[in-house]
Enzyme design. Structure first.
Site, PDB file in Angstrom:
ATOM      1  N   GLY A  33      45.260 149.345  47.578  1.00 32.93           N
ATOM      2  CA  GLY A  33      46.097 148.507  46.731  1.00 32.93           C
ATOM      3  C   GLY A  33      47.429 148.240  47.400  1.00 32.93           C
ATOM      4  O   GLY A  33      47.803 148.949  48.334  1.00 32.93           O
ATOM      5  N   HIS A  53      39.858 151.670  56.132  1.00 34.49           N
ATOM      6  CA  HIS A  53      38.966 150.912  55.234  1.00 34.49           C
ATOM      7  C   HIS A  53      37.535 150.875  55.782  1.00 34.49           C
ATOM      8  O   HIS A  53      37.220 150.038  56.624  1.00 34.49           O
ATOM      9  CB  HIS A  53      39.480 149.477  55.087  1.00 34.49           C
ATOM     10  N   GLU A  75      34.999 149.775  54.334  1.00 33.70           N
ATOM     11  CA  GLU A  75      34.247 148.646  53.782  1.00 33.70           C
ATOM     12  C   GLU A  75      34.356 147.370  54.613  1.00 33.70           C
ATOM     13  O   GLU A  75      33.573 146.455  54.430  1.00 33.70           O
ATOM     14  CB  GLU A  75      34.699 148.376  52.341  1.00 33.70           C
ATOM     15  N   LYS A 112      27.747 135.207  44.389  1.00 30.20           N
ATOM     16  CA  LYS A 112      26.860 134.037  44.398  1.00 30.20           C
ATOM     17  C   LYS A 112      25.448 134.353  44.884  1.00 30.20           C
ATOM     18  O   LYS A 112      24.457 133.946  44.282  1.00 30.20           O
ATOM     19  CB  LYS A 112      27.476 132.968  45.293  1.00 30.20           C
ATOM     20  N   SER A 128      26.492 123.084  33.416  1.00 31.34           N
ATOM     21  CA  SER A 128      26.995 122.076  34.346  1.00 31.34           C
ATOM     22  C   SER A 128      25.870 121.576  35.235  1.00 31.34           C
ATOM     23  O   SER A 128      26.008 120.560  35.900  1.00 31.34           O
ATOM     24  CB  SER A 128      28.090 122.682  35.216  1.00 31.34           C
ATOM     25  N   GLY A 129      24.762 122.320  35.266  1.00 36.60           N
ATOM     26  CA  GLY A 129      23.675 121.941  36.174  1.00 36.60           C
ATOM     27  C   GLY A 129      23.797 122.669  37.499  1.00 36.60           C
ATOM     28  O   GLY A 129      22.908 122.614  38.340  1.00 36.60           O
ATOM     29  N   GLY A 130      24.914 123.356  37.688  1.00 35.19           N
ATOM     30  CA  GLY A 130      25.082 124.132  38.910  1.00 35.19           C
ATOM     31  C   GLY A 130      24.300 125.431  38.820  1.00 35.19           C
ATOM     32  O   GLY A 130      23.719 125.758  37.777  1.00 35.19           O
ATOM     33  N   VAL A 131      24.322 126.174  39.926  1.00 38.33           N
ATOM     34  CA  VAL A 131      23.544 127.408  39.993  1.00 38.33           C
ATOM     35  C   VAL A 131      23.984 128.393  38.898  1.00 38.33           C
ATOM     36  O   VAL A 131      23.155 128.944  38.172  1.00 38.33           O
ATOM     37  CB  VAL A 131      23.724 128.078  41.379  1.00 38.33           C
ATOM     38  N   ASP A 132      25.301 128.577  38.761  1.00 37.90           N
ATOM     39  CA  ASP A 132      25.796 129.642  37.885  1.00 37.90           C
ATOM     40  C   ASP A 132      25.424 129.403  36.428  1.00 37.90           C
ATOM     41  O   ASP A 132      24.885 130.286  35.762  1.00 37.90           O
ATOM     42  CB  ASP A 132      27.321 129.762  37.999  1.00 37.90           C
ATOM     43  N   SER A 133      25.719 128.191  35.936  1.00 41.74           N
ATOM     44  CA  SER A 133      25.442 127.984  34.507  1.00 41.74           C
ATOM     45  C   SER A 133      23.943 127.870  34.262  1.00 41.74           C
ATOM     46  O   SER A 133      23.454 128.270  33.201  1.00 41.74           O
ATOM     47  CB  SER A 133      26.197 126.766  33.965  1.00 41.74           C
ATOM     48  N   SER A 134      23.178 127.384  35.242  1.00 39.93           N
ATOM     49  CA  SER A 134      21.719 127.298  35.048  1.00 39.93           C
ATOM     50  C   SER A 134      21.112 128.697  34.977  1.00 39.93           C
ATOM     51  O   SER A 134      20.260 128.975  34.136  1.00 39.93           O
ATOM     52  CB  SER A 134      21.048 126.527  36.190  1.00 39.93           C
ATOM     53  N   CYS A 176      42.418 154.476  51.334  1.00 41.03           N
ATOM     54  CA  CYS A 176      43.776 153.994  51.601  1.00 41.03           C
ATOM     55  C   CYS A 176      44.732 154.401  50.475  1.00 41.03           C
ATOM     56  O   CYS A 176      45.019 155.578  50.308  1.00 41.03           O
ATOM     57  CB  CYS A 176      43.734 152.485  51.825  1.00 41.03           C
ATOM     58  N   TYR A 177      45.199 153.459  49.662  1.00 44.23           N
ATOM     59  CA  TYR A 177      46.047 153.821  48.514  1.00 44.23           C
ATOM     60  C   TYR A 177      45.333 154.856  47.647  1.00 44.23           C
ATOM     61  O   TYR A 177      45.959 155.768  47.098  1.00 44.23           O
ATOM     62  CB  TYR A 177      46.336 152.546  47.705  1.00 44.23           C
TER      63      TYR A 177
END
Ligand code: XMP
Length: 512
Positions: A54, A168, A170, A368, A222-228, A81-82
């Site tokens: 952080g 880090h 990661e 995504k 919306s027809g996009g990937v996420d909302s579909s 780290c933090y």
């Protein structure tokens, strides 16, 4: 509930990367705010906790701290780290501020392998980014590795299963970082590593059922990937209690409304309502050129249109959205982290109270590519899942400056040509996103014997895995040449095409 590793977020730009690395190892991980109450943590029954890095200093007044009782839960903890400094200082060690910031690559020498460095070479190149450092170990801890600048690059209290890394693990630049994290997951926390998106699907369906009960849900499709994917998932959980609403905001791409209707018919059985609101959006946006103002107006108008639709539907309790993890972290500022509020995403941030709708965001924890996998598990086809993301404010943030019907027409026609050529050349599927941007700049050209004075179109094509970072795509000359020729010849109102060669950061993917 799958075996869970909780990542407590102290505002590091890498928090989501930690969560991602853990899930890549087939272990479910969930990011929670640093001050999450112990009762909430206990309910999730985690088998390990990671304290993220952080931007704050543990020495600062009001520094973000977890509830001290997390150190009495008898659960393995890894502080990064933090997170290391926090753990050490809360358990009686000493942290001192330093004028010197250790930033970038460093050489790590392992003093004691223990469980965390099991099977690793004695020395590694690791990535550091910190100012303060630990000057005295808390009781019961040992130093297990050092760098040129720090005697306490790694510490542990193996009896309590508390581990700390000043670097880090990661980030990709840390050699064997993945192995170190895996040692924490599999050797220390004893994770079984068998979590996958199918588990998430079943879990998410149960959660949606539990949350919604017999109430009604509307979803902005919306027809996009996420909302579909969100629609398919919610429909799987609650069937006809879900109604999808598609808002034609007048800021859509060429023929988009028809495509969305078709997609819905083919893939997401259920109820769809289409709200035609283009006129209202354009009226509200008239003369506005400031990007944040445009975003706010589009977001507000969207909510107003929804409000009206909801009232038409009678009793509705939930508004579902396909919000993803990157939308959440880029929109929710964490104190002290200047990178956290970059753009106001219109689909995050809550609804007016009078709407009395609760949010249902079943994809809120996913990236995504994970959403695409979820869509596959739900039976959506590749042409839906591989569609490029399209922002909520649509072409509203791709017409730079003020928006009118003519600018939108020019942009739509140019964009359709670019996308058609990308699909024909198969480049579309190699890209995260590609689109045209309408620039409020006019330049002189010559067509036949005539002078033209028209607008400029910029092409934007980027590669990325999660939109957090992106590179401009090196499209072949031949393809760029063809797209440029076609746009200039076929689109009335554009006489110059430029190619955007900016990466994210420091630029963003969208222009506004
Ligand atoms: P930027 O421009 O911030 O975009 O690099 C990152 C990703 O987010 C998309 N984007 C949005 N998506 N609502 C959305 O649903 C929004 O308001 C929004 N703004 C940007 C953008 O297209 C890219 O994929």
């Amino acid at each position: 509930m799958p075996q869970t590793i909780i990542v407590l977020d102290f505002g590091s730009q890498y928090t989501q990367v930690i969560a991602r690395r853990i899930r890549e190892a087939k272990v479910y991980s969930k990011v929670l705010p640093y001050n999450t109450p112990i009762s909430v943590l206990k309910k999730l029954n985690p088998i390990g906790i990671v304290l993220s890095g952080g931007p704050a200093s543990v020495l600062a007044k009001g520094a973000p701290k977890p509830k001290p009782a997390i150190f009495s839960l008898d659960i393995p903890i890894l502080g990064i780290c933090y997170g290391l400094q926090l753990m050490a200082s809360m358990l009686g060690g000493e942290v001192k501020s330093s004028n010197y910031r250790e930033y970038g690559r460093g050489k790590l020498t392992i003093l004691k392998k223990g469980l965390l460095f099991k099977s690793l070479p004695p020395s590694l190149t690791v990535w550091n980014s910190h100012g303060d450092s630990l000057s005295q170990l808390p009781k019961g801890f040992k130093a297990t590795a050092q760098t040129e600048n720090s005697d306490f690059a790694s510490i542990e209290n193996s009896a309590k299963k508390f581990y700390g890394l000043q670097f880090h693990p990661e980030v990709e630049h840390s050699e064997k970082g993945e192995e170190i994290l895996n040692n924490f997951l599999f050797t220390i926390c004893k994770c079984s590593g068998d979590w996958d998106i199918e588990d998430f699907t079943q879990f998410a369906i149960q959660e949606i059922k539990k949350k919604v009960g017999s109430k009604k849900v509307i979803l902005g499709l919306s027809g996009g990937v996420d909302s579909s994917v969100a629609a398919a998932l919610i429909h799987r959980a609650i069937g006809s209690q879900l109604t999808c609403i598609f808002v034609d905001n007048g800021l859509l791409r060429l023929n988009e409304r028809d495509q969305v209707k078709k997609l819905f018919r083919d893939h997401i059985p259920g109820k769809l309502r289409v709200a035609l609101a283009g006129g209202l959006f354009l009226k509200n946006l008239k003369g506005v050129s400031d990007p944040e103002k445009k975003r706010k107006i589009i977001g507000k108008t969207f909510i107003d249109v929804f409000d009206k639709e909801v009232r038409n539907l009678g009793e509705v309790d939930f508004l579902a959205q396909g919000t993803l993890y990157p939308d959440v972290i880029e929109s929710v500022p964490i104190e002290g982290n200047p990178a956290s509020l970059i753009k106001s995403h219109h689909n995050v941030g809550g609804l007016p109270k009078r709407m009395k709708l609760s949010l249902l965001e079943p994809l809120r924890e996913l990236f995504k590519d994970e959403v695409r996998n979820l869509g596959r598990a739900l039976g959506l086809t590749e042409n839906v899942l591989m569609r490029h993301p399209f922002p909520g404010p649509g072409l509203g943030v791709r017409v730079v400056g003020s928006i009118n019907a003519k600018n939108l027409r020019v942009l739509r026609e140019a964009d359709a040509i670019f996308i058609e050529e990308l699909i024909n050349s198969k480049w579309y599927y190699k890209l995260w996103q590609a689109f045209c941007v309408f620039l409020p700049v006019r330049s002189v050209g010559v067509m036949g014997d005539e002078r033209t004075y028209e607008n400029v179109i910029s092409l934007r094509a980027v590669t990325s895995s999660d939109a957090m970072t992106a590179d401009w795509a090196q499209l072949p000359d031949k393809l760029l040449r063809k797209v440029s020729n076609r746009i200039i010849n076929e689109v009335k109102g554009a006489n110059r095409v430029v190619y955007d060669i900016s990466s994210k950061p420091p630029s963003t993917i969208e222009w506004e």
